[in-house]
Write an enzyme that holds these catalytic residues in place. Structure first.
Site, PDB file in Angstrom:
ATOM      1  CB  THR A  20      -0.907   0.006   1.237  1.00  0.00           C
ATOM      2  OG1 THR A  20      -1.749  -1.136   1.195  1.00  0.00           O
ATOM      3  CG2 THR A  20      -1.763   1.256   1.289  1.00  0.00           C
ATOM      4  CE1 TYR A  36      -7.418  -4.351   5.041  1.00  0.00           C
ATOM      5  CE2 TYR A  36      -5.765  -5.473   3.708  1.00  0.00           C
ATOM      6  CZ  TYR A  36      -6.114  -4.468   4.616  1.00  0.00           C
ATOM      7  OH  TYR A  36      -5.153  -3.616   5.088  1.00  0.00           O
ATOM      8  N   GLY A  72       9.329  -7.161  -0.414  1.00  0.00           N
ATOM      9  CA  GLY A  72       8.597  -5.910  -0.389  1.00  0.00           C
ATOM     10  C   GLY A  72       9.405  -4.684  -0.040  1.00  0.00           C
TER      11      GLY A  72
END
Length: 397
Positions: free
Chosen positions: A59, A212, A343
């Site tokens: 994100t 989520y 990441g």
């Protein structure tokens, strides 16, 4: 101000590169390989990756208010396209799917046009891209969605967390439970956004199954439904399976992946004591669809990784948070995984494979600039990290 949305699930970027040596198909291979196999090409569905490094979804919260990618998104992703596969930041498939402010979408004509520029930049550098389709579920706030409606989830149970809004941190309200008919409409949203992703030039999509909405259906702590989507292992896994089925029907199994994490327990999620069995069942059912890959974020249970390798017959992407530098490529060499994702170091080192090849120190990712536009400008912590060449030549990033 930066948006403190929480640390992305990501691993350290480590290793050393060798020239590609051979092409490997996406089917299961449990035999041992060289530690250098991570640098070889790999056939993933209908695309051939230039290596087996994957940029994990992270994100960044730098999209425009309407959900189109921000003006620097093409540069950001293009800078990092030396990896074989880029998985984008979580991208909402509908207004109801948005959880945080300034995250991108892929369901309008403007979204398609904006993402096309990003995809062109990745492809021009030899990379490939899957969008991560992320529907936030109960991890949302009315202030963060275009229609300012209450979040929706499997059951009307709040996560007991706070979330960032443009007005500061706020308690997450109790979500509204989806009706059975609304579950079907939500599944259709995923399929429609997958089609739009392909229209924009993406190579495929990854279903976000960690933390989520998909994960919220799996977890007993967030799913207390009494219809066909709640109760038993089979019922709680049904939503994820039907989402995958709908996307496969729309764009094909070879363009579809899913990210899962049996060990994730954040955001008030608890799958229950039968958790490993939930994920074994789910992976087995998804295997029947022939998806391009599963992307596992791993937290410690080695047995279940070996179970997945046995159950799953397509590609496995493995993400080990805080992987030691000297273990890059180890899971590929052992046959446990086919690709490895990283990441935070890719975030901070746009040419991270060059850093790895030279055994050079990595730039450090500063968490305070992970999310949102920064006081020093939109480039800060986004597109301004120096390359190894620039560092060696003394050129500012």
């Amino acid at each position: 101000m930066p948006l403190p949305l929480g640390t992305p699930i990501a691993t350290r970027d480590v290793g050393s590169r060798q020239p590609p040596t051979r092409t490997h198909s996406g089917s299961r291979n449990n035999g041992h390989r060289s530690m250098n196999a991570i640098y070889s090409p790999f056939q993933l569905g209908r695309i051939q990756l230039q290596n087996r490094f994957v940029m994990a979804p992270m994100t960044r919260a730098r999209a425009n208010p309407d959900g189109t990618p921000g003006p620097l998104a093409a540069e950001y992703y293009g800078q990092r396209a030396s990896v074989g596969l880029t998985v984008t930041e979580g991208t909402q498939p509908s207004d109801d799917g948005q959880g945080y402010p300034l995250t991108p979408g892929i369901y309008t004509n403007a979204h398609v046009a904006g993402w096309r520029v990003v995809n062109d930049g990745i492809h021009a550098r030899g990379g490939h891209v899957f969008y991560q389709l992320m529907r936030a579920g109960r991890m949302s706030h009315p202030d963060n969605t275009p229609h300012h409606r209450q979040g929706v989830a499997p059951s009307a149970i709040a996560p007991g967390e706070q979330i960032y809004t443009l007005d500061g941190m706020k308690n997450i309200p109790v979500p509204r439970a989806l009706t059975t008919d609304e579950v079907a409409a939500t599944i259709k949203d995923y399929a429609c956004s997958a089609r739009r992703a392909i229209e924009s030039g993406a190579d495929g999509v990854e279903i976000h199954g960690v933390a989520y909405l998909v994960h919220q259906f799996l977890a007993k702590s967030s799913n207390q439904r009494t219809d066909r989507y709640g109760g038993s292992i089979e019922n709680r896994a049904r939503f994820a399976i039907e989402v995958a089925q709908a996307i496969v029907a729309e764009i094909g199994a070879d363009r579809t992946g899913i990210r899962l994490s049996p060990g994730f327990t954040g955001f008030g999620l608890d799958v229950g004591p039968e958790g490993p069995d939930v994920f074994r069942y789910l992976v087995g059912e998804l295997d029947k669809l022939g998806l391009a890959y599963i992307h596992i974020v791993h937290y410690g249970d080695e047995d279940i990784l070996h179970d997945f390798r046995r159950i799953w017959h397509q590609a496995i992407i493995l993400n080990r948070p805080a992987r030691p530098r000297d273990e890059i490529g180890k899971d590929i060499a052992s046959g446990l995984a086919d690709l490895e994702s990283y990441g935070a170091h890719i975030l901070a080192n746009p040419d991270f494979i060059d850093h790895v090849v030279a055994n050079a120190p990595f730039n450090t990712a500063d968490h305070s600039v992970y999310f949102g536009y920064q006081p020093k400008g939109p480039e800060a912590g986004y597109t301004d990290f120096p390359t190894l060449k620039a560092e060696q030549e003394g050129v500012p990033g």
